[in-house]
Design a protein around this motif. Structure first.
Motif, PDB file in Angstrom:
ATOM      1  N   CYS A  42       0.787  -1.062  -0.424  1.00 17.09           N
ATOM      2  CA  CYS A  42       0.270   0.197  -0.060  1.00 17.09           C
ATOM      3  C   CYS A  42       0.623   1.500   0.400  1.00 17.09           C
ATOM      4  O   CYS A  42       0.586   2.313  -0.625  1.00 17.09           O
ATOM      5  CB  CYS A  42      -1.184   0.427   1.321  1.00 17.09           C
ATOM      6  N   GLY A  43       2.204   1.053   0.633  1.00 13.84           N
ATOM      7  CA  GLY A  43       2.985   2.221   0.084  1.00 13.84           C
ATOM      8  C   GLY A  43       2.789   3.593   1.321  1.00 13.84           C
ATOM      9  O   GLY A  43       3.059   4.281   1.330  1.00 13.84           O
ATOM     10  N   TYR A  44       2.627   2.708   2.544  1.00 16.87           N
ATOM     11  CA  TYR A  44       1.687   3.728   3.741  1.00 16.87           C
ATOM     12  C   TYR A  44       3.369   4.384   4.211  1.00 16.87           C
ATOM     13  O   TYR A  44       3.664   5.143   5.398  1.00 16.87           O
ATOM     14  CB  TYR A  44       1.268   3.043   4.919  1.00 16.87           C
ATOM     15  N   GLY A  45       4.478   3.310   4.348  1.00 20.09           N
ATOM     16  CA  GLY A  45       5.402   3.349   5.226  1.00 20.09           C
ATOM     17  C   GLY A  45       5.173   3.649   6.765  1.00 20.09           C
ATOM     18  O   GLY A  45       4.269   3.066   6.931  1.00 20.09           O
ATOM     19  N   SER A  46       6.242   3.983   7.436  1.00 17.66           N
ATOM     20  CA  SER A  46       6.229   3.692   8.789  1.00 17.66           C
ATOM     21  C   SER A  46       5.045   4.738   9.279  1.00 17.66           C
ATOM     22  O   SER A  46       4.373   4.951  10.450  1.00 17.66           O
ATOM     23  CB  SER A  46       7.540   5.048   9.614  1.00 17.66           C
ATOM     24  N   ALA A  68      -6.652  -0.735  -4.004  1.00 16.25           N
ATOM     25  CA  ALA A  68      -8.680   0.077  -3.901  1.00 16.25           C
ATOM     26  C   ALA A  68      -8.086  -0.285  -2.265  1.00 16.25           C
ATOM     27  O   ALA A  68      -9.735   0.782  -1.811  1.00 16.25           O
ATOM     28  CB  ALA A  68      -9.463  -0.225  -4.225  1.00 16.25           C
ATOM     29  N   GLY A  69      -8.150  -1.360  -1.635  1.00 15.33           N
ATOM     30  CA  GLY A  69      -8.724  -2.034  -0.421  1.00 15.33           C
ATOM     31  C   GLY A  69      -8.069  -1.812   0.889  1.00 15.33           C
ATOM     32  O   GLY A  69      -7.540  -1.199   1.715  1.00 15.33           O
ATOM     33  N   CYS A  70      -6.860  -0.727  -0.156  1.00 12.32           N
ATOM     34  CA  CYS A  70      -5.929  -0.126   1.258  1.00 12.32           C
ATOM     35  C   CYS A  70      -6.251   0.868   1.892  1.00 12.32           C
ATOM     36  O   CYS A  70      -7.406   1.273   1.568  1.00 12.32           O
ATOM     37  CB  CYS A  70      -4.728   0.719   0.463  1.00 12.32           C
ATOM     38  N   THR A  92      -6.199  -3.047  10.011  1.00 12.50           N
ATOM     39  CA  THR A  92      -6.407  -1.934   9.101  1.00 12.50           C
ATOM     40  C   THR A  92      -5.209  -2.414   7.417  1.00 12.50           C
ATOM     41  O   THR A  92      -4.129  -3.038   8.401  1.00 12.50           O
ATOM     42  CB  THR A  92      -5.675  -0.625   9.250  1.00 12.50           C
ATOM     43  N   LEU A  93      -5.989  -2.726   6.523  1.00 10.36           N
ATOM     44  CA  LEU A  93      -5.521  -3.467   5.549  1.00 10.36           C
ATOM     45  C   LEU A  93      -3.939  -2.222   5.024  1.00 10.36           C
ATOM     46  O   LEU A  93      -4.796  -1.337   4.710  1.00 10.36           O
ATOM     47  CB  LEU A  93      -6.417  -4.232   4.309  1.00 10.36           C
ATOM     48  N   THR A  94      -2.623  -2.779   5.201  1.00 12.26           N
ATOM     49  CA  THR A  94      -1.642  -2.185   4.939  1.00 12.26           C
ATOM     50  C   THR A  94      -0.866  -2.750   4.268  1.00 12.26           C
ATOM     51  O   THR A  94       0.260  -2.215   3.004  1.00 12.26           O
ATOM     52  CB  THR A  94      -0.650  -1.548   5.736  1.00 12.26           C
ATOM     53  N   ASP A  95      -1.424  -3.965   3.443  1.00 14.25           N
ATOM     54  CA  ASP A  95      -0.019  -4.673   2.666  1.00 14.25           C
ATOM     55  C   ASP A  95      -0.609  -5.930   1.768  1.00 14.25           C
ATOM     56  O   ASP A  95      -2.442  -6.210   1.838  1.00 14.25           O
ATOM     57  CB  ASP A  95       0.762  -5.528   3.185  1.00 14.25           C
ATOM     58  N   LEU A  96      -0.499  -6.032   0.749  1.00 12.26           N
ATOM     59  CA  LEU A  96      -1.072  -7.142   0.222  1.00 12.26           C
ATOM     60  C   LEU A  96       0.169  -8.899   0.650  1.00 12.26           C
ATOM     61  O   LEU A  96       1.032  -9.055   1.165  1.00 12.26           O
ATOM     62  CB  LEU A  96      -0.543  -7.276  -1.777  1.00 12.26           C
ATOM     63  N   ASN A  97      -0.513  -9.873   0.842  1.00 15.24           N
ATOM     64  CA  ASN A  97      -1.091 -11.276   1.464  1.00 15.24           C
ATOM     65  C   ASN A  97      -0.419 -11.693   0.373  1.00 15.24           C
ATOM     66  O   ASN A  97      -1.755 -12.226  -0.874  1.00 15.24           O
ATOM     67  CB  ASN A  97      -1.524 -11.677   2.268  1.00 15.24           C
ATOM     68  N   ARG A  98       1.088 -12.042  -0.283  1.00 20.81           N
ATOM     69  CA  ARG A  98       0.628 -12.838  -1.687  1.00 20.81           C
ATOM     70  C   ARG A  98       1.064 -14.640  -1.309  1.00 20.81           C
ATOM     71  O   ARG A  98       1.088 -15.849  -2.221  1.00 20.81           O
ATOM     72  CB  ARG A  98       2.298 -13.007  -2.145  1.00 20.81           C
ATOM     73  N   SER A 189      -3.995   9.339 -11.718  1.00 17.86           N
ATOM     74  CA  SER A 189      -4.155   8.301 -11.871  1.00 17.86           C
ATOM     75  C   SER A 189      -3.619   7.739 -10.540  1.00 17.86           C
ATOM     76  O   SER A 189      -2.975   7.990  -9.885  1.00 17.86           O
ATOM     77  CB  SER A 189      -2.570   8.057 -12.900  1.00 17.86           C
ATOM     78  N   HIS A 190      -4.683   7.139 -10.689  1.00 17.81           N
ATOM     79  CA  HIS A 190      -3.915   5.531  -9.654  1.00 17.81           C
ATOM     80  C   HIS A 190      -2.291   4.567 -10.376  1.00 17.81           C
ATOM     81  O   HIS A 190      -2.212   4.099 -10.429  1.00 17.81           O
ATOM     82  CB  HIS A 190      -5.234   4.383  -8.984  1.00 17.81           C
ATOM     83  N   ASN A 191      -1.476   5.362  -9.105  1.00 15.97           N
ATOM     84  CA  ASN A 191       0.531   4.697  -9.260  1.00 15.97           C
ATOM     85  C   ASN A 191       0.205   2.826  -8.618  1.00 15.97           C
ATOM     86  O   ASN A 191       0.150   2.631  -9.476  1.00 15.97           O
ATOM     87  CB  ASN A 191       0.830   5.127  -9.034  1.00 15.97           C
ATOM     88  N   TYR A 192       0.180   3.558  -7.754  1.00 16.50           N
ATOM     89  CA  TYR A 192      -0.413   1.642  -6.360  1.00 16.50           C
ATOM     90  C   TYR A 192      -1.012   2.067  -5.551  1.00 16.50           C
ATOM     91  O   TYR A 192      -0.556   3.219  -4.998  1.00 16.50           O
ATOM     92  CB  TYR A 192       1.687   1.522  -6.883  1.00 16.50           C
ATOM     93  N   GLY A 193      -1.329   0.557  -4.612  1.00 12.45           N
ATOM     94  CA  GLY A 193      -1.492   0.809  -3.295  1.00 12.45           C
ATOM     95  C   GLY A 193      -2.296   2.284  -3.213  1.00 12.45           C
ATOM     96  O   GLY A 193      -3.552   2.285  -3.769  1.00 12.45           O
ATOM     97  N   ALA A 194      -1.706   3.336  -2.233  1.00  8.93           N
ATOM     98  CA  ALA A 194      -2.879   4.258  -1.992  1.00  8.93           C
ATOM     99  C   ALA A 194      -2.099   5.939  -2.802  1.00  8.93           C
ATOM    100  O   ALA A 194      -2.819   6.352  -2.354  1.00  8.93           O
ATOM    101  CB  ALA A 194      -3.081   4.240  -0.303  1.00  8.93           C
ATOM    102  N   VAL A 195      -1.294   5.277  -3.962  1.00  7.84           N
ATOM    103  CA  VAL A 195      -0.866   6.655  -3.834  1.00  7.84           C
ATOM    104  C   VAL A 195      -1.430   6.914  -5.529  1.00  7.84           C
ATOM    105  O   VAL A 195      -2.504   5.486  -6.349  1.00  7.84           O
ATOM    106  CB  VAL A 195       0.830   6.516  -4.140  1.00  7.84           C
ATOM    107  N   TRP A 196      -1.792   7.988  -5.525  1.00  5.25           N
ATOM    108  CA  TRP A 196      -2.387   8.170  -7.070  1.00  5.25           C
ATOM    109  C   TRP A 196      -1.678   9.924  -7.235  1.00  5.25           C
ATOM    110  O   TRP A 196      -0.789   9.909  -7.001  1.00  5.25           O
ATOM    111  CB  TRP A 196      -3.607   8.688  -6.550  1.00  5.25           C
TER     112      TRP A 196
END
Length: 260
Positions: A42-46, A68-70, A92-98, A189-196
């Motif tokens: 999601c790219g939230y970082g610390s 979008a689920g971030c 809270t969802l902050t990452d992708l579980n692969r 544009s939706h770049n990735y995770g929570a970033v536009w």
């Protein structure tokens, strides 16, 4: 515009098939360090370490929803009645579980929060547990949606932003930006995770317009004064708005199911 409408309808349909608000069964494991989740897809970082008291989770692709689920919130309770409470905890969802063996991998703090008083270490020793989960609204007391300007932003040619503390039970499916006082909106544009992001950055102070899932359709949320004219990379700005909507899904009757 036609492309955006088609995308929006497709997103709502694909989102509804997940039936997040229904109660689902799965298994949950944990990471010993929450930082492994805060630095995720999601790219939230610390900053994510401050979400929900550090009760963070990585979700499988159907929950991550291409980013979008971030920020989505889920109530999780384990089925081991000798160790766990009936209420469980909210993550809270902050990452992708692969790893598809479990729907979630949660922080150890969230894992222990499912346990009865004094049994946190006992549940950790289990390593993986059977759980039930459902999506619930995110609630941030006295906290508006925040906009963080990413370090990759380069005024005046490029702006990347990350949305934090998203309330309600919705997804952001579109973002427009314009100079304050102007009706000349440009899409991001939706770049990735929570970033536009956008490479067409309006001058001056900036306003944002969000398209979110809400009810059985969608709605616009207008944040009229967000970034000042001298906005800076790495700074978090208050949007002045918060989402409280709950997106409805065609999941009846399970969306009315109560936990027993």
């Amino acid at each position: 515009m036609a492309f955006f409408v088609c995308f929006f309808v497709f997103f709502l349909i694909s989102s509804s098939t997940a039936c997040d608000r229904c109660v689902h069964k799965t298994k949950v494991s944990y990471f010993s360090k929450a930082s492994a989740l805060s630095s995720g897809a999601c790219g939230y970082g610390s900053v994510a370490l401050g979400f929900n008291s550090g009760h963070l989770a990585a979700g499988v692709a159907s929950l991550y929803k291409d980013g979008a689920g971030c920020g989505a919130c889920f109530q999780i309770r384990c089925k081991n009645t000798s160790h766990c409470t009936k209420e469980g905890t909210i993550v809270t969802l902050t990452d992708l579980n692969r790893n598809n063996q479990t729907a979630f991998v949660v922080s150890s703090r969230a894992f222990m929060a499912m346990a009865q008083k004094g049994m946190g270490q006992d549940i950790l020793k289990l390593g993986i547990v059977d759980v039930e989960y459902k999506r619930v609204p995110c609630q941030y007391k006295n906290q508006n949606l925040a906009v963080r300007v990413e370090e990759s932003s380069q005024k005046p040619n490029y702006l990347a932003v990350k949305f934090l503390y998203q309330g309600g039970q919705t997804e952001i499916v579109g973002v427009d930006v314009a100079q304050v006082g102007s009706s000349n909106w440009g899409f991001m544009s939706h770049n990735y995770g929570a970033v536009w992001d956008t490479s067409r950055v309006p001058s001056g102070a900036l306003q944002f317009r969000f398209v979110i899932t809400a009810g059985y359709d969608g709605k616009y949320i207008w944040a009229q004064h967000v970034l000042p004219a001298d906005w800076k990379s790495g700074v978090i700005y208050d949007s002045g708005v918060q989402f409280t909507d709950i997106a409805q899904e065609g999941c009846s009757p399970c969306d009315d199911e109560t936990w027993k």
